[in-house]
Design an enzyme around this catalytic site. Sequence first.
Site, PDB file in Angstrom:
ATOM      1  CE1 TYR A 148      -4.044   1.726   0.389  1.00  0.00           C
ATOM      2  CE2 TYR A 148      -2.392   3.015   2.106  1.00  0.00           C
ATOM      3  CZ  TYR A 148      -3.779   3.013   1.283  1.00  0.00           C
ATOM      4  OH  TYR A 148      -4.820   4.147   1.830  1.00  0.00           O
ATOM      5  CG  ASP A 160      -1.392  -4.097   5.145  1.00  0.00           C
ATOM      6  OD1 ASP A 160      -2.593  -4.541   5.269  1.00  0.00           O
ATOM      7  OD2 ASP A 160      -1.304  -2.815   5.066  1.00  0.00           O
TER       8      ASP A 160
END
Length: 393
Positions: free
Chosen positions: A111, A183
């Site tokens: 991200y 994540d």
Amino acid sequence: MSEKKLRFNSTLIHGSGYKDKLLSANVPIYQTSTFAFGSAEDGEKCFLGESDGYIYTRLGNPTIKALETTVARLENGFGAVATASGMAAVNTVYMALLEKGAHMIGTQAVYGPSRSVMEEQWKRFGVESTWVDTTEIENIKKAIKPNTKVLYIETPANPTIAVTDLRACSEIASQHNLYLVVDNTFCSPYLQNPLDFGADVVIHSMTKFINGHADIVAGMIVTKTEEMYRKIRPVMVNLGGNMDPHQAYLVLRGLKTLAIRIDKAQENAMKIAEYLEKNPKVQWVKYPGLKSHPQYELAKKQMRGPGAMISFELKGGFEAGKILMNNVKLALLAVSLGGVESLIEHPASMTHSKVSKEAKLEAGITDGLVRFSTGIEDVNDIIEDLEQSLSKI
Ligand SMILES: *Cc1c(COP(=O)(O)O)cnc(C)c1O
């Protein structure tokens, strides 16, 4: 509930264990900044950590606690720390596990802000980072330095849907004394539990699948051990990236339907991926449920389902991407993911329009790349809409 360990779907509904005198079916919103003590002695016990009474909402709040307890159980962790956003979770973990002179290795295609905050902000405080394609474990091994402290993995990664081997990462991390942070936003705990593969910390942007209704920004950190929990919690409290009680209430509400939402979304996604793979305007499709996915076998080993995120490349490149964006009527042209509504995004003309061509290619973002976050609409409507819009190219 009794002491019996509940299964996943029951934990979604009853996992907080919250009970009050009125036996309310939902956890109330304790919309308060502070909590009064019954006496000086009570206050003293709270501050000494000898009672589980509440003091001040940045330190803890019953509504937030209910959400933390539930998500910790869903991830098979010791404890969880709720944060205002996914990025507050990321930065709290960076602050807790890294210091001046430390080095971190991360998945190249993470991200975007998880990488840019490291390279633009944490770098100013003397923290170094190296970003590699973690689907090749050799790349991680080569990047390890004497000062490496953290291995930071996102799998599947954004927007290439590349899958990294969690077990292999955990082995490298323990050999080299690194903290393994994962994540898990793209999977949610319903599809993947990184702590079970040896990760130390799991991060979620609950903005995505966990809340699932595109109406809240929120984050969560889950730790495997009590020691790690005690390391991270005070950093969140002092950094101030805490969640708000009303936010916690909404996430608790969204979370209850996580399993049925993902079941439906990934059933839709599989059909859409198969449809796209046959469409002549499409060069390739990346979806862990397709046999053509480079890590199809690995995905089956560590994920309980292929999820709802699809990437595909249009043969017509940049212009084809824009035509598609301008003709879809059902899916929203929007960033973010994991909601009940389908979202479509063309990174080259949208999120990454300012990024240089080299940097885009390094991150796997080609001109014709399209990312699709599958919602829970009727799949026939989604496919018909893609069909009419692809036919305009
Ligand atoms: C959205 C996202 C984040 C950041 O979360 P916010 O809630 O927007 O702060 C982090 N990681 C992944 C994989 C994401 O998709």
